[in-house]
Design a protein around this motif. Structure first.
Motif, PDB file in Angstrom:
ATOM      1  N   GLU A  98       0.857  -1.162   0.000  1.00  0.00           N
ATOM      2  CA  GLU A  98       0.000   0.000   0.000  1.00  0.00           C
ATOM      3  C   GLU A  98       0.904   1.226   0.000  1.00  0.00           C
ATOM      4  O   GLU A  98       2.011   1.186   0.538  1.00  0.00           O
ATOM      5  CB  GLU A  98      -0.831   0.055   1.301  1.00  0.00           C
ATOM      6  CG  GLU A  98      -1.822  -1.056   1.456  1.00  0.00           C
ATOM      7  CD  GLU A  98      -3.170  -0.687   0.868  1.00  0.00           C
ATOM      8  OE1 GLU A  98      -3.521   0.503   0.868  1.00  0.00           O
ATOM      9  OE2 GLU A  98      -3.852  -1.597   0.375  1.00  0.00           O
ATOM     10  N   ALA A  99       0.384   2.321  -0.569  1.00  0.00           N
ATOM     11  CA  ALA A  99       1.171   3.555  -0.578  1.00  0.00           C
ATOM     12  C   ALA A  99       1.582   3.937   0.837  1.00  0.00           C
ATOM     13  O   ALA A  99       2.676   4.445   1.077  1.00  0.00           O
ATOM     14  CB  ALA A  99       0.370   4.681  -1.217  1.00  0.00           C
ATOM     15  N   SER A 100       0.697   3.634   1.799  1.00  0.00           N
ATOM     16  CA  SER A 100       0.953   4.102   3.150  1.00  0.00           C
ATOM     17  C   SER A 100       2.035   3.302   3.866  1.00  0.00           C
ATOM     18  O   SER A 100       2.530   3.729   4.906  1.00  0.00           O
ATOM     19  CB  SER A 100      -0.344   4.061   3.957  1.00  0.00           C
ATOM     20  OG  SER A 100      -0.933   2.797   3.836  1.00  0.00           O
ATOM     21  N   GLU A 114      17.314   5.603  -4.889  1.00  0.00           N
ATOM     22  CA  GLU A 114      16.428   4.911  -3.954  1.00  0.00           C
ATOM     23  C   GLU A 114      15.016   4.845  -4.506  1.00  0.00           C
ATOM     24  O   GLU A 114      14.539   5.811  -5.101  1.00  0.00           O
ATOM     25  CB  GLU A 114      16.443   5.644  -2.612  1.00  0.00           C
ATOM     26  CG  GLU A 114      17.786   5.521  -1.932  1.00  0.00           C
ATOM     27  CD  GLU A 114      17.883   6.369  -0.686  1.00  0.00           C
ATOM     28  OE1 GLU A 114      16.841   6.650  -0.091  1.00  0.00           O
ATOM     29  OE2 GLU A 114      18.996   6.749  -0.343  1.00  0.00           O
ATOM     30  N   PRO A 115      14.346   3.706  -4.304  1.00  0.00           N
ATOM     31  CA  PRO A 115      12.995   3.582  -4.873  1.00  0.00           C
ATOM     32  C   PRO A 115      11.929   4.401  -4.131  1.00  0.00           C
ATOM     33  O   PRO A 115      10.917   4.755  -4.725  1.00  0.00           O
ATOM     34  CB  PRO A 115      12.702   2.087  -4.777  1.00  0.00           C
ATOM     35  CG  PRO A 115      13.616   1.561  -3.741  1.00  0.00           C
ATOM     36  CD  PRO A 115      14.809   2.451  -3.706  1.00  0.00           C
ATOM     37  N   GLY A 116      12.157   4.690  -2.832  1.00  0.00           N
ATOM     38  CA  GLY A 116      11.136   5.391  -2.041  1.00  0.00           C
ATOM     39  C   GLY A 116      10.657   6.686  -2.681  1.00  0.00           C
ATOM     40  O   GLY A 116       9.451   6.871  -2.904  1.00  0.00           O
ATOM     41  N   PRO A 117      11.580   7.609  -2.999  1.00  0.00           N
ATOM     42  CA  PRO A 117      11.142   8.868  -3.622  1.00  0.00           C
ATOM     43  C   PRO A 117      10.415   8.644  -4.949  1.00  0.00           C
ATOM     44  O   PRO A 117       9.429   9.315  -5.239  1.00  0.00           O
ATOM     45  CB  PRO A 117      12.459   9.627  -3.857  1.00  0.00           C
ATOM     46  CG  PRO A 117      13.409   9.061  -2.868  1.00  0.00           C
ATOM     47  CD  PRO A 117      13.019   7.628  -2.692  1.00  0.00           C
ATOM     48  N   VAL A 160       3.652  -0.485  -9.314  1.00  0.00           N
ATOM     49  CA  VAL A 160       4.900   0.275  -9.223  1.00  0.00           C
ATOM     50  C   VAL A 160       5.642  -0.096  -7.936  1.00  0.00           C
ATOM     51  O   VAL A 160       6.851  -0.365  -7.946  1.00  0.00           O
ATOM     52  CB  VAL A 160       4.607   1.790  -9.282  1.00  0.00           C
ATOM     53  CG1 VAL A 160       5.896   2.583  -9.160  1.00  0.00           C
ATOM     54  CG2 VAL A 160       3.890   2.144 -10.563  1.00  0.00           C
ATOM     55  N   ALA A 161       4.907  -0.149  -6.834  1.00  0.00           N
ATOM     56  CA  ALA A 161       5.553  -0.466  -5.555  1.00  0.00           C
ATOM     57  C   ALA A 161       6.092  -1.891  -5.550  1.00  0.00           C
ATOM     58  O   ALA A 161       7.227  -2.144  -5.132  1.00  0.00           O
ATOM     59  CB  ALA A 161       4.562  -0.259  -4.409  1.00  0.00           C
ATOM     60  N   MET A 162       5.274  -2.840  -6.055  1.00  0.00           N
ATOM     61  CA  MET A 162       5.707  -4.242  -6.091  1.00  0.00           C
ATOM     62  C   MET A 162       6.928  -4.392  -6.991  1.00  0.00           C
ATOM     63  O   MET A 162       7.852  -5.134  -6.685  1.00  0.00           O
ATOM     64  CB  MET A 162       4.598  -5.116  -6.678  1.00  0.00           C
ATOM     65  CG  MET A 162       3.408  -5.314  -5.808  1.00  0.00           C
ATOM     66  SD  MET A 162       3.829  -6.259  -4.378  1.00  0.00           S
ATOM     67  CE  MET A 162       3.251  -5.186  -3.142  1.00  0.00           C
TER      68      MET A 162
END
Lengths: 164, 503, 334
Positions: free
Chosen positions: B86-88, B431-434, B208-210
């Motif tokens: 989840e985005a959160s 980094e993937p976070g941003p 995208v997150a996965m």
């Protein structure tokens, strides 16, 4: 106290080799090229004005940001760290990715069971170097468990061959 | 305030049938939360047919339980496998996974569970007290406010990185660019869709997150599979240590408030909440450099925030009939199928549903806490499995989860492609976070900005003429310009003051 | 809900039908298929909802499939496959087997409005489908905020300038308002949102002046007194909103609605289609289904394949003509 242990709590097995100047330059070049390509595509869309933006304006702004940051990275090639050299293991990564693409393309055609067993077998045996016995047991077992969980329990509409 | 409907709500919750469905809901929620990619929206849609024959209250109690239960479960994979569903939970993955690598997975998850419980419960109390009064807050936020909010968010994304700032900015830029794929939100012009309508609606966030986190991480580890494996660190206990608790205490409180307030906003508030909570913790920390390397506050604050936001996101649904996110939209549908219209009249026409659902969340959160602590002990053992076995299992489950989002194999291809991007980014020091969070905020920013410009007739100054957006612009200027400048000035003064003392 | 099995149906059905097929072969044309089709359906049917879960199309599909299971004697497995106003899911339906075991929901706007906005050479057309059952006719209603100064459509179109919200590009709401303000010569700015709920939210917050939305999106707010309906864009007054005049009555002949239907690939055989048509006809009589329509303010549209087809192609021509007359460019134009 915990955070003081960050680096020395356990020995890093073998720190990855830094990538050097070439990779640092690549890290800057990629955003520049990506931004330039996106900018070129954006310009073919209508840009409009700031007060009445067309579809191309925002992608163009973002492309410019990418080009600028990429240029910034290029300008500080000597200082910016954090890249890692590619090793021979990268071949395994490419092979794994190809395997996953094949998995995705077979998925809707013949259902999820056979591709899953094949994918698990390939990864366990060739990437993970498990014995043939444990490879066979695990790939069939995991696929069966996924079937039970996703299809029988959660009723996710995955394409599948075996109807129970 | 008349308490009788609230008390009736409690008696509704304690009917055996409803207790059972609450337990069932949170258990399913926790389970699907743990399975990467399989989200609460898809699960609730799949389980809708089961609810046809249930009492409306029982049905909604169960479905709501799936939603907030998934928040608890999602943390587990974020921390252990760096797979935020989840985005959160993207923010949680950053420091949480570092803690796990260091052998503190147990206590990181313990803190997360406690933070989730406190955040969720605090949010329900606030919801019960002020829900009707707060309905208006959702309406006060128009496109202008969302524009400024998204802009604040994108600048906060910069605080996520622990490496080079310019690389974080480049990664965020790539995320913003990816968010433009699809039909133009105002004009319908295809952008970067390369002629396929598979991309017409853009790319789902979960893919995208996965891809960037999960698949990317697995591919990265694959390259180094021949490297001698690190000794598996001790997992620690699920009960946090005294020091961790002292560190997290205030973070949890702050996170709860941030989450509750932002969760009320239907247009992306919940995503913003964990990001804001993280930024608040990092900025108020004595030593911000610990963040990104395993700071427990970086887990506690955002986890409290995202659970508080999950709870307060029920406010617009239950008081106005406005679904705040995809899951709420499915819950909305579930109520409609039961012949109940969520909306302004819900509280007066169906007080049993309203208070039954709200009060069931107290119980649900308690159940989740009770379920979490022993489950954490089970799940951390996953890390003991050899990577050669864990990786293929994870990848198959991730692929199945990705498929379930739109029942579309094309999305699996996208996830693998993004996994390669994530792998390459890692090798090149991005980094993937941003990237991932900028992706979420990018479409909010663009859409809101362009809607604002249409509403304002092209007059940019209206952003500072509306009281609420002007206030937010003030916050933006304060956090992005004034505070950093003050910091630099103060740092120089310290240096100057220290200089004469040097021998 | 049943999962969708990829059984080797061809083989199974073929084996079962073999003796009969030999007899039937002299009829030529469809050979052994007929025999197997006589007892259609023999297994669960897959139903694709080409939209997100929770929306009107999704809920309607669930309601009608639930009602159709009994007359069909088989379960119906529903799966959402959203994208491009239904084009993604429907393209898949068209490319799959036309054996009647795959059905989908389709909406009028995809055939009548989307072509005006998106220029897609591979777009699905109504000729790619056989219409199994037409389901609903949903009116668009023009609403303003309860505190708005505009009491009637005349007041509204006389306003010096307006901002109107819509559920997005290529929706009926956008088309209806663009046509109305185009005909009336009102200076109005289109503000498309990402779906109907955000547009209604913005109207409730008085960020915009007017919204044209479906009754399902707006009725709860109308009943709560938060929004005021000024007109409906249907030919006749709406059963749920008798007091709201039609735009045509007020002198602006704008008729825009959304209609939903169940479709199969066009090559599906007559026997199979007949069985499906009968089952869905029975489903439409189901009291629970009818209560669902009532609860969701959906008006019925129950006609046969020929009439439905005629309506869709006429609507597509009419909208294109309207848009050309008023000189509109919906979206970016095409």
């Amino acid at each position: 106290m915990a955070e003081h242990e960050t680096d020395d709590a356990r020995p890093e097995p073998e720190a990855p080799a830094p990538g050097g100047r070439v990779l640092a330059a690549v890290a800057g070049a990629v955003p520049v090229v990506l931004g330039a390509a996106a900018a070129w595509l954006s310009l073919r869309l209508d840009i409009g004005t700031l007060t009445d933006p067309g579809p191309g304006l925002w992608p163009l702004i973002v492309s410019a940001l990418l080009v600028l940051t990429g240029a910034g990275i290029l300008a500080s090639v000597r200082r910016v760290e954090g890249t890692e050299a590619f090793t021979r293991g990268a071949i395994g990564v490419a092979a794994a990715a190809v395997g996953l693409f094949v998995y995705a393309s077979l998925f809707e055609v013949i259902g999820f069971e056979i591709p899953s067993v094949l994918l698990l077998t390939a990864w366990l045996r060739f990437l993970g170097r498990e014995s043939w016995l444990s490879t066979a047991l695990l790939s069939v077992g995991v696929t069966a468990a996924a079937y039970a969980l996703f299809i029988l329990t959660l009723r996710v509409p995955l394409p599948h061959l075996i109807a129970l | 305030m008349d308490l009788s409907p609230v008390l009736t709500g409690f008696s509704v919750v304690f009917e055996p049938q409803n207790l059972l469905f609450c337990l069932l809901g949170v258990t399913i929620g926790m389970l699907i939360g743990v399975l990467p990619g399989l989200g609460p929206a898809a699960t609730i849609a799949i389980l809708l047919p089961i609810t046809y024959n249930l009492e409306p209250v029982a049905a909604v109690i169960m479905l709501a339980g799936i939603f907030y239960g998934a928040q608890y479960g999602g943390t587990i994979t974020s921390v252990l496998l760096k797979l935020p569903g989840e985005a959160s939970t993207v923010v949680t993955a950053i420091d949480g996974h570092q803690l796990a690598k260091r052998g503190e997975a147990g206590s990181a998850l313990g803190v997360a569970a406690i933070a989730s419980f406190i955040g969720g419960t605090a949010s329900i109390i606030l919801l019960s007290l002020v829900a009707p009064a707060l309905a208006g807050v959702a309406l006060a936020f128009g496109p202008a406010e969302y524009t400024v909010l998204a802009l604040i968010g994108i600048f906060l994304v910069g605080t996520l990185g622990s490496g080079s700032l310019i690389k974080s900015a480049a990664a965020a830029g790539a995320g913003l660019l990816l968010a433009t794929v699809g039909l133009d939100p105002l004009l319908g012009t295809p952008r970067f869709t390369f002629g396929t309508d598979q991309l017409a609606d853009g790319i789902d966030f979960v893919i995208v997150a996965m891809g960037l986190f999960g698949v990317g991480e697995i591919l990265y580890n694959l390259e180094h599979r021949d490297r001698p494996q690190a000794a598996v660190p001790a997992f620690g206990r699920a009960i946090p240590s005294r020091v961790q608790w002292l560190r997290s205490r205030l973070a949890i409180l702050r996170g709860s408030v941030v989450g509750f307030v932002l969760g009320i906003l239907p247009g992306g508030g919940a995503t913003m909440s964990s990001l804001v909570a993280y930024a608040v913790e990092k900025r108020s920390a004595k030593d911000p450099s610990r963040f990104g390397k395993g700071a427990i506050e970086g887990v506690a604050g955002p986890e409290a925030a995202n659970n508080a936001a999950a709870t307060s996101s029920f406010i617009p649904l239950l008081t106005l009939g406005i679904p705040a996110n995809a899951t709420m939209a499915v819950l909305f549908g579930a109520l409609m199928l039961q012949g109940i219209t969520p909306g302004p009249a819900l509280m007066t026409e169906h007080p049993d549903v309203f208070w039954g659902v709200v009060n069931s969340m107290y119980l649900g959160n308690l159940l989740l806490l009770a379920l979490s602590i022993p489950l954490i002990g089970v799940f951390v053992r996953m890390l003991k499995i050899r990577p050669g076995i864990l990786a293929p299992i994870t990848i198959v489950i991730t692929m199945l989860g990705v498929y379930s989002i739109r029942n579309n194999a094309f999305d699996m291809v996208l996830a693998v492609a993004l996994g390669l991007v994530g792998y390459a980014m890692r090798k090149l020091g991005f980094e993937p976070g941003p990237f991932v969070l900028a992706f979420v905020l990018g479409s909010l920013l663009e859409g809101s900005f362009r809607r604002s410009m249409r509403i304002f007739g092209g007059d940019v100054t209206e952003f500072v003429q509306r009281p609420l957006s002007a206030t937010l612009v003030g916050v933006l200027v304060l956090t992005v310009v004034i505070i950093p400048v003050l910091r630099v000035v103060r740092a120089r003064q310290v240096v100057r003051a220290a200089e004469p003392a040097e021998p | 809900m049943n999962p969708r099995p990829f059984t080797r149906r061809g083989l199974l059905a073929g084996a079962a039908a073999a003796p009969v097929a030999a007899l039937a072969a002299c009829n030529g044309v469809q050979g052994g298929a007929d025999a197997a089709e006589d007892d259609f359906p023999t297994r669960a049917i897959d139903f694709t909802v080409p939209f997100d879960a929770g929306g009107s199309s999704d809920l309607l599909s669930r309601a009608v499939c639930l009602a159709a299971e009994e007359p069909l004697g088989q379960s119906i497995a529903l799966a959402n496959k959203p994208g491009a106003n239904g084009a993604v899911g429907l393209k898949e339906l068209v490319s799959g087997d036309a054996d009647g075991y795959t059905l989908a929901l389709a909406v009028k706007s995809l055939f009548a409005i989307t072509p005006l906005v998106v220029d897609d050479p591979d777009a699905v057309a109504i000729d790619d489908f056989r219409i199994i059952a037409t389901l609903t006719n949903e009116a668009y209603v023009l609403v303003v905020h309860a505190d708005s100064p505009y009491q009637s459509l005349e007041d509204l179109v006389a306003a010096p300038s307006l901002n109107y919200g819509t559920a997005g590009v290529g929706t009926g709401g956008q088309l209806s308002l663009a046509l109305l303000f185009g005909l009336a010569g009102t200076e109005a700015t289109d503000v498309p949102f990402d779906g109907g709920a955000p547009a209604v939210t913005a109207l409730l917050g008085q960020e915009i002046d007017v919204v044209s939305g479906s009754l399902a999106e707006t009725m709860p707010q109308i009943e709560a007194g938060a929004l005021r309906p000024l007109t409906v864009f249907s030919e006749e007054r709406n059963v749920f909103l008798q007091d709201a005049p039609t735009a045509t009555e007020a002198g602006y002949p704008v008729v825009v609605d959304q209609r939903r239907m169940v479709v199969a690939p066009s090559e599906v055989s007559d026997t199979v289609a007949g069985a499906l048509v009968l089952a869905f006809e029975e489903a439409r009589q189901d009291p629970d289904y009818q209560a669902f329509l009532q609860d969701n303010y959906m008006d019925v549209w129950e006609v046969d394949d020929v009439e439905a087809r005629a309506h869709l192609s006429e609507a597509a021509e009419l909208y294109a003509q309207n848009v050309a007359d008023v000189g509109l460019a919906l979206g970016d134009g095409s």
